[in-house]
Design an enzyme around this catalytic site. Structure first.
Site, PDB file in Angstrom:
ATOM      1  N   HIS A  16       4.267  -7.020  -5.587  1.00  0.00           N
ATOM      2  CA  HIS A  16       2.923  -6.627  -5.134  1.00  0.00           C
ATOM      3  C   HIS A  16       2.234  -5.793  -6.207  1.00  0.00           C
ATOM      4  CE1 HIS A  16       0.181  -5.700  -1.544  1.00  0.00           C
ATOM      5  NE2 HIS A  16      -0.376  -5.132  -2.595  1.00  0.00           N
ATOM      6  N   HIS A  18      -1.628  -5.834  -8.412  1.00  0.00           N
ATOM      7  CA  HIS A  18      -2.943  -6.470  -8.589  1.00  0.00           C
ATOM      8  C   HIS A  18      -3.292  -6.509 -10.066  1.00  0.00           C
ATOM      9  CE1 HIS A  18      -4.192  -6.403  -4.260  1.00  0.00           C
ATOM     10  NE2 HIS A  18      -3.245  -5.486  -4.236  1.00  0.00           N
ATOM     11  N   HIS A 174      -2.128  -8.559   3.239  1.00  0.00           N
ATOM     12  CA  HIS A 174      -2.242  -7.097   3.320  1.00  0.00           C
ATOM     13  C   HIS A 174      -2.517  -6.747   4.787  1.00  0.00           C
ATOM     14  CE1 HIS A 174      -3.019  -7.071  -1.028  1.00  0.00           C
ATOM     15  NE2 HIS A 174      -2.942  -5.762  -1.007  1.00  0.00           N
ATOM     16  N   GLU A 177      -1.734  -1.330   6.588  1.00  0.00           N
ATOM     17  CA  GLU A 177      -1.687  -0.318   5.526  1.00  0.00           C
ATOM     18  C   GLU A 177      -2.433   0.922   6.035  1.00  0.00           C
ATOM     19  OE1 GLU A 177      -3.646  -1.445   1.869  1.00  0.00           O
ATOM     20  OE2 GLU A 177      -2.925   0.311   0.793  1.00  0.00           O
ATOM     21  N   HIS A 198       2.354  -3.980   2.379  1.00  0.00           N
ATOM     22  CA  HIS A 198       2.391  -2.632   2.986  1.00  0.00           C
ATOM     23  C   HIS A 198       3.007  -2.665   4.396  1.00  0.00           C
ATOM     24  CE1 HIS A 198      -0.043  -1.155  -0.384  1.00  0.00           C
ATOM     25  NE2 HIS A 198      -0.806  -2.213  -0.212  1.00  0.00           N
ATOM     26  N   ASP A 256       1.556  -1.797  -6.730  1.00  0.00           N
ATOM     27  CA  ASP A 256       0.216  -2.072  -6.193  1.00  0.00           C
ATOM     28  C   ASP A 256      -0.840  -2.096  -7.300  1.00  0.00           C
ATOM     29  OD1 ASP A 256      -1.482  -2.784  -4.167  1.00  0.00           O
ATOM     30  OD2 ASP A 256      -1.655  -0.794  -3.279  1.00  0.00           O
TER      31      ASP A 256
END
Ligand SMILES: [Zn+2]
Length: 314
Positions: A16, A18, A174, A177, A198, A256
């Site tokens: 995970h 980005h 996602h 979270e 998450h 992340d």
């Protein structure tokens, strides 16, 4: 590859992360609204940065529209010529292939739908299908979290996930979270999610939590991110990860958005250690990541063999 001395986990797996949260700050300055060279550079440098952190398998995610210059972009960006979402994906695939070769790691990618732009989702899933043979392994949903009674995951969005499912494209979402556990339920029941990004708030529903344990739902946990974003309490001893680890939940540890959050995977492992996770539990999470990855059968087999060589059997 030189691993930092504090880092005892030399072989890492990251599920995970980005791409747009992993751009080196000096590169951000060079990018103005979608440009082939800039996007190619971001993706290539990403591979180098992963390799330096000891990551040997990674799935990197991004939204192709946000890196293009054909949508909602100022005129000056368009003047440089069109750089469509499809061009973005082709460019990223090229750069990741080259980066993976040059820096000795396996890289796959995930295309993100954005909850606030459901009109992009049909194109996202069609790009997933077109680039499936180039390492695009899954579809994701990112952006604003689920709100009960005000579902931002509009029809076109869910339709894209159904289409992904029908065509053997993996799904991660996602959810849970900052938003409530219902988002996780929604992802599992209506979006064919195989993994949850998450998902911390799943613990608010004992029934859903036990279902996730039973069904071995994989949670992509991002410890440092979860605290910085306020998704989890600042008191790390109250972090849901502790319960996840003790209850044998299927989870991985991830960064992340490493540049924005100024973290790296070694730092996330250290934080997990401070929460009381043992080295064995952290290593187990690396194996979980490999098993829950969307790698091809052959990639997964090699990855697990490498991990067994480094850490022993888990
Ligand atoms: Zn994320």
């Amino acid at each position: 590859m030189t691993a930092a001395p504090r880092d005892k986990f030399s072989y890492k797996v990251e599920l995970h992360i980005h791409l747009d949260g992993a751009i080196r700050s000096e590169t951000i300055l060079d990018i103005s609204n979608g440009d082939k060279d800039a996007v190619s550079r971001i993706a290539y440098e990403f591979c180098e940065d992963c390799s330096r952190s000891g990551i040997r398998y990674v799935e990197v995610r991004y939204n192709p529209h946000l890196l293009s210059n054909t949508l909602d972009k100022p005129d000056f960006a368009r003047e440089r010529g069109d750089f469509s979402p499809r061009d973005v994906v082709a460019t990223v695939c090229d750069a990741l292939e080259k980066g993976g070769r040059d820096f000795n790691l396996t890289v796959n990618s995930i295309l993100c739908c954005m909850t606030h732009r459901p009109e992009w989702s049909a194109e996202i899933v069609s790009l997933c299908r077109e680039f499936q043979h180039r390492g695009v392994v899954a579809i994701d949903s990112a952006g604003q979290d689920f709100e009960p009674g005000k579902d931002p995951l509009l029809c076109r969005h869910k339709k894209a996930f159904k289409e992904a499912y029908d065509h053997g494209i993996h799904r991660t979402v996602h959810a849970g979270e900052n938003g409530p556990y219902e988002g996780v339920q929604e992802a599992l029941d209506h979006m064919y999610a195989e993994r949850i990004g998450h998902g911390y708030h799943v613990t608010d529903s004992p029934a859903l939590y036990s279902r996730c344990k039973k069904e071995r739902v994989h949670f992509e946990i991002c410890p440092i991110s979860s605290i910085i974003t306020g998704a989890c309490p600042v008191d790390i001893m109250k972090h849901p990860l502790i319960g996840f680890a003790n209850d044998g939940v299927n989870f991985s540890l991830n960064t992340d958005d490493p540049i924005i959050l100024d973290n790296d995977l070694a730092g996330d492992y250290v934080l997990a250690g401070k929460m009381g996770l043992s080295d064995e539990q952290i290593i187990k999470s690396i194996f979980n990541a490999a098993r829950a990855s969307f790698a091809t059968e052959e990639q997964k087999k090699n990855l697990l063999a490498d991990l067994a060589e480094v850490y022993g059997d888990y």
